[in-house]
Design a protein around this motif. Structure first.
Motif, PDB file in Angstrom:
ATOM      1  N   ARG A  48     -16.459 -22.194  -0.405  1.00 42.15           N
ATOM      2  CA  ARG A  48     -17.387 -23.327  -0.511  1.00 42.15           C
ATOM      3  C   ARG A  48     -17.966 -23.490  -1.916  1.00 42.15           C
ATOM      4  O   ARG A  48     -18.518 -24.544  -2.249  1.00 42.15           O
ATOM      5  CB  ARG A  48     -18.533 -23.171   0.494  1.00 42.15           C
ATOM      6  N   SER A  49     -17.845 -22.430  -2.735  1.00 42.35           N
ATOM      7  CA  SER A  49     -18.424 -22.467  -4.083  1.00 42.35           C
ATOM      8  C   SER A  49     -17.408 -22.790  -5.168  1.00 42.35           C
ATOM      9  O   SER A  49     -17.770 -22.915  -6.337  1.00 42.35           O
ATOM     10  CB  SER A  49     -19.076 -21.117  -4.406  1.00 42.35           C
ATOM     11  N   LEU A  50     -16.144 -22.921  -4.817  1.00 40.59           N
ATOM     12  CA  LEU A  50     -15.103 -23.143  -5.820  1.00 40.59           C
ATOM     13  C   LEU A  50     -15.106 -24.581  -6.320  1.00 40.59           C
ATOM     14  O   LEU A  50     -15.211 -25.531  -5.545  1.00 40.59           O
ATOM     15  CB  LEU A  50     -13.726 -22.821  -5.228  1.00 40.59           C
ATOM     16  N   GLY A  51     -14.980 -24.719  -7.634  1.00 41.74           N
ATOM     17  CA  GLY A  51     -14.866 -26.037  -8.229  1.00 41.74           C
ATOM     18  C   GLY A  51     -13.415 -26.439  -8.409  1.00 41.74           C
ATOM     19  O   GLY A  51     -12.516 -25.591  -8.411  1.00 41.74           O
ATOM     20  N   VAL A  52     -13.187 -27.713  -8.578  1.00 39.86           N
ATOM     21  CA  VAL A  52     -11.827 -28.228  -8.751  1.00 39.86           C
ATOM     22  C   VAL A  52     -11.155 -27.594  -9.967  1.00 39.86           C
ATOM     23  O   VAL A  52      -9.990 -27.176  -9.907  1.00 39.86           O
ATOM     24  CB  VAL A  52     -11.851 -29.763  -8.886  1.00 39.86           C
ATOM     25  N   ASP A  53     -11.876 -27.500 -11.068  1.00 39.37           N
ATOM     26  CA  ASP A  53     -11.304 -26.933 -12.290  1.00 39.37           C
ATOM     27  C   ASP A  53     -10.892 -25.477 -12.089  1.00 39.37           C
ATOM     28  O   ASP A  53      -9.862 -25.032 -12.624  1.00 39.37           O
ATOM     29  CB  ASP A  53     -12.297 -27.025 -13.450  1.00 39.37           C
ATOM     30  N   GLU A  54     -11.688 -24.729 -11.343  1.00 42.66           N
ATOM     31  CA  GLU A  54     -11.378 -23.314 -11.104  1.00 42.66           C
ATOM     32  C   GLU A  54     -10.102 -23.162 -10.281  1.00 42.66           C
ATOM     33  O   GLU A  54      -9.231 -22.347 -10.597  1.00 42.66           O
ATOM     34  CB  GLU A  54     -12.549 -22.638 -10.393  1.00 42.66           C
ATOM     35  N   VAL A  55      -9.995 -23.943  -9.227  1.00 43.23           N
ATOM     36  CA  VAL A  55      -8.799 -23.868  -8.374  1.00 43.23           C
ATOM     37  C   VAL A  55      -7.563 -24.292  -9.157  1.00 43.23           C
ATOM     38  O   VAL A  55      -6.499 -23.668  -9.070  1.00 43.23           O
ATOM     39  CB  VAL A  55      -8.973 -24.743  -7.115  1.00 43.23           C
ATOM     40  N   GLU A  56      -7.705 -25.355  -9.943  1.00 45.32           N
ATOM     41  CA  GLU A  56      -6.568 -25.837 -10.732  1.00 45.32           C
ATOM     42  C   GLU A  56      -6.116 -24.780 -11.736  1.00 45.32           C
ATOM     43  O   GLU A  56      -4.912 -24.525 -11.890  1.00 45.32           O
ATOM     44  CB  GLU A  56      -6.958 -27.120 -11.458  1.00 45.32           C
ATOM     45  N   LEU A 103      -6.514 -21.546 -11.585  1.00 45.49           N
ATOM     46  CA  LEU A 103      -5.948 -20.400 -10.890  1.00 45.49           C
ATOM     47  C   LEU A 103      -4.490 -20.656 -10.483  1.00 45.49           C
ATOM     48  O   LEU A 103      -3.608 -19.829 -10.739  1.00 45.49           O
ATOM     49  CB  LEU A 103      -6.809 -20.080  -9.671  1.00 45.49           C
ATOM     50  N   TYR A 104      -4.244 -21.807  -9.869  1.00 45.58           N
ATOM     51  CA  TYR A 104      -2.876 -22.081  -9.426  1.00 45.58           C
ATOM     52  C   TYR A 104      -1.933 -22.363 -10.590  1.00 45.58           C
ATOM     53  O   TYR A 104      -0.757 -21.994 -10.547  1.00 45.58           O
ATOM     54  CB  TYR A 104      -2.862 -23.242  -8.422  1.00 45.58           C
ATOM     55  N   LYS A 105      -2.446 -22.999 -11.643  1.00 45.19           N
ATOM     56  CA  LYS A 105      -1.601 -23.217 -12.820  1.00 45.19           C
ATOM     57  C   LYS A 105      -1.138 -21.886 -13.414  1.00 45.19           C
ATOM     58  O   LYS A 105       0.032 -21.706 -13.738  1.00 45.19           O
ATOM     59  CB  LYS A 105      -2.381 -24.001 -13.890  1.00 45.19           C
ATOM     60  N   THR A 106      -2.079 -20.962 -13.554  1.00 45.33           N
ATOM     61  CA  THR A 106      -1.774 -19.680 -14.195  1.00 45.33           C
ATOM     62  C   THR A 106      -0.928 -18.791 -13.314  1.00 45.33           C
ATOM     63  O   THR A 106       0.046 -18.172 -13.773  1.00 45.33           O
ATOM     64  CB  THR A 106      -3.080 -18.948 -14.556  1.00 45.33           C
ATOM     65  N   ASN A 107      -1.275 -18.692 -12.041  1.00 45.60           N
ATOM     66  CA  ASN A 107      -0.657 -17.708 -11.144  1.00 45.60           C
ATOM     67  C   ASN A 107       0.627 -18.179 -10.481  1.00 45.60           C
ATOM     68  O   ASN A 107       1.414 -17.342 -10.029  1.00 45.60           O
ATOM     69  CB  ASN A 107      -1.644 -17.301 -10.049  1.00 45.60           C
ATOM     70  N   LEU A 108       0.856 -19.494 -10.411  1.00 48.62           N
ATOM     71  CA  LEU A 108       2.030 -19.963  -9.677  1.00 48.62           C
ATOM     72  C   LEU A 108       2.818 -21.058 -10.394  1.00 48.62           C
ATOM     73  O   LEU A 108       4.044 -20.955 -10.502  1.00 48.62           O
ATOM     74  CB  LEU A 108       1.601 -20.460  -8.283  1.00 48.62           C
ATOM     75  N   ILE A 109       2.145 -22.087 -10.885  1.00 50.66           N
ATOM     76  CA  ILE A 109       2.903 -23.185 -11.489  1.00 50.66           C
ATOM     77  C   ILE A 109       3.565 -22.749 -12.790  1.00 50.66           C
ATOM     78  O   ILE A 109       4.750 -23.013 -13.012  1.00 50.66           O
ATOM     79  CB  ILE A 109       2.002 -24.415 -11.722  1.00 50.66           C
ATOM     80  N   ALA A 110       2.812 -22.075 -13.652  1.00 53.30           N
ATOM     81  CA  ALA A 110       3.389 -21.624 -14.921  1.00 53.30           C
ATOM     82  C   ALA A 110       4.576 -20.681 -14.730  1.00 53.30           C
ATOM     83  O   ALA A 110       5.628 -20.881 -15.353  1.00 53.30           O
ATOM     84  CB  ALA A 110       2.324 -20.976 -15.800  1.00 53.30           C
ATOM     85  N   PRO A 111       4.474 -19.638 -13.865  1.00 54.44           N
ATOM     86  CA  PRO A 111       5.665 -18.796 -13.682  1.00 54.44           C
ATOM     87  C   PRO A 111       6.856 -19.555 -13.102  1.00 54.44           C
ATOM     88  O   PRO A 111       8.007 -19.227 -13.395  1.00 54.44           O
ATOM     89  CB  PRO A 111       5.184 -17.691 -12.732  1.00 54.44           C
ATOM     90  N   THR A 112       6.591 -20.590 -12.308  1.00 53.50           N
ATOM     91  CA  THR A 112       7.689 -21.411 -11.798  1.00 53.50           C
ATOM     92  C   THR A 112       8.421 -22.098 -12.942  1.00 53.50           C
ATOM     93  O   THR A 112       9.661 -22.125 -12.994  1.00 53.50           O
ATOM     94  CB  THR A 112       7.156 -22.471 -10.813  1.00 53.50           C
ATOM     95  N   LEU A 113       7.667 -22.623 -13.898  1.00 53.88           N
ATOM     96  CA  LEU A 113       8.279 -23.322 -15.029  1.00 53.88           C
ATOM     97  C   LEU A 113       8.946 -22.350 -15.999  1.00 53.88           C
ATOM     98  O   LEU A 113      10.005 -22.658 -16.562  1.00 53.88           O
ATOM     99  CB  LEU A 113       7.230 -24.164 -15.742  1.00 53.88           C
ATOM    100  N   PHE A 114       8.352 -21.189 -16.207  1.00 56.70           N
ATOM    101  CA  PHE A 114       9.010 -20.163 -17.019  1.00 56.70           C
ATOM    102  C   PHE A 114      10.342 -19.768 -16.386  1.00 56.70           C
ATOM    103  O   PHE A 114      11.353 -19.620 -17.071  1.00 56.70           O
ATOM    104  CB  PHE A 114       8.115 -18.935 -17.177  1.00 56.70           C
ATOM    105  N   ALA A 115      10.348 -19.584 -15.073  1.00 55.57           N
ATOM    106  CA  ALA A 115      11.573 -19.187 -14.370  1.00 55.57           C
ATOM    107  C   ALA A 115      12.631 -20.282 -14.445  1.00 55.57           C
ATOM    108  O   ALA A 115      13.826 -20.004 -14.587  1.00 55.57           O
ATOM    109  CB  ALA A 115      11.261 -18.860 -12.920  1.00 55.57           C
ATOM    110  N   SER A 116      12.194 -21.538 -14.356  1.00 56.57           N
ATOM    111  CA  SER A 116      13.129 -22.660 -14.436  1.00 56.57           C
ATOM    112  C   SER A 116      13.862 -22.658 -15.762  1.00 56.57           C
ATOM    113  O   SER A 116      15.093 -22.798 -15.819  1.00 56.57           O
ATOM    114  CB  SER A 116      12.360 -23.973 -14.243  1.00 56.57           C
ATOM    115  N   ALA A 117      13.118 -22.480 -16.847  1.00 59.47           N
ATOM    116  CA  ALA A 117      13.744 -22.435 -18.171  1.00 59.47           C
ATOM    117  C   ALA A 117      14.561 -21.161 -18.352  1.00 59.47           C
ATOM    118  O   ALA A 117      15.638 -21.179 -18.967  1.00 59.47           O
ATOM    119  CB  ALA A 117      12.673 -22.532 -19.262  1.00 59.47           C
ATOM    120  N   PHE A 118      14.071 -20.061 -17.800  1.00 57.96           N
ATOM    121  CA  PHE A 118      14.738 -18.763 -17.922  1.00 57.96           C
ATOM    122  C   PHE A 118      16.153 -18.801 -17.343  1.00 57.96           C
ATOM    123  O   PHE A 118      17.054 -18.104 -17.820  1.00 57.96           O
ATOM    124  CB  PHE A 118      13.905 -17.710 -17.178  1.00 57.96           C
TER     125      PHE A 118
END
Length: 240
Positions: free
Chosen positions: A92-100, A102-117
């Motif tokens: 209930r205390s999480l802000g939009v920027d925090e969630v964004e 977190l997911y960018k760093t922990n999941l979206i970015a490794p997906t894109l690194f793997a795609s290029a890899f």
């Protein structure tokens, strides 16, 4: 360990597991350390490690970052994705920027690194993609639910990559609690009493950064050439 003639890119190399991995591989061959903290990169550069200053949340830049690393030191034989964000808050205390973030760093970015890899222009056919997950992926707890969900997605990514990027391998380590800068930021939660209790409930003793690095080194080595799609838990048995 990977063979000495390899080129390993370590993403998130400024501290903790990432820094330890970069220093370990630098003793054997070509290493490129990527992080956003230029002061930490300067320390690694002084030790003879090639560095790239970049923020993994700048998603559009990831392809160019990999191309630059390869142009400088040759095709990758391994990529270790260590960048991670943990936010300890009730949902209930999480802000939009925090969630964004977190997911960018922990999941979206490794997906894109793997795609290029997966491109033949970026990595060799026997290259290994290794990510740092967490036991929280399988054991989500209050106040770290989005973190746990991001790591569960990372685990699924690794399993899928193992099939799609073959013959390249994809693996991950899932540490338990570690004494790093990320956890030291929550000293009130992770004090002496917490550490003592963790040690007692870990049959093999609480895991350390060094033990996680050893696990990564094995998974990326020729000795693990038939291991792919696996997420290796390294927690001293604390979650048994």
């Amino acid at each position: 360990m990977a063979e000495a003639e390899g080129h390993i890119l370590v993403v998130g190399a400024s501290s903790g597991i990432g820094r330890a991995v970069a220093e370990r591989y630098a003793k054997q061959g070509a290493v490129t350390a990527l992080a956003r903290r230029t002061d930490r990169l300067a320390e690694l550069a002084a030790a003879g490690i090639a560095t790239i200053a970049a923020d993994v949340t700048d998603l559009a830049a990831i392809g160019g970052v990999l191309q630059a690393a390869v142009a400088e030191r040759g095709p990758l034989t391994g990529l270790v994705y260590c960048a991670g964000v943990q936010i300890i808050k009730p949902m209930r205390s999480l802000g939009v920027d925090e969630v964004e973030r977190l997911y960018k760093t922990n999941l979206i970015a490794p997906t894109l690194f793997a795609s290029a890899f997966g491109s033949a222009r970026i990595s060799t056919r026997d290259a290994v993609f290794c990510a740092v997950s967490s036991v929280a992926a399988q054991r989500p707890e209050p106040a770290i639910v989005p973190y746990s969900a991001s790591k569960a997605g990372l685990d699924a990514l690794i399993r899928g990559l193992a099939r799609e990027l073959a013959p390249r391998r994809a693996v991950a380590v899932a540490p338990g609690w570690l004494d790093t800068e990320m956890t030291q930021a929550h000293a009130r939660m992770y004090g002496a009493e917490f550490k003592e209790a963790l040690e007692k409930r870990s049959p093999a003793g609480a895991a350390t950064v060094e033990s996680v690095v050893e696990a990564i080194a094995f998974l990326m080595s020729p000795q693990a050439r038939h291991v792919t799609g696996e997420i290796l838990r390294v927690d001293g048995g604390a979650t048994l």
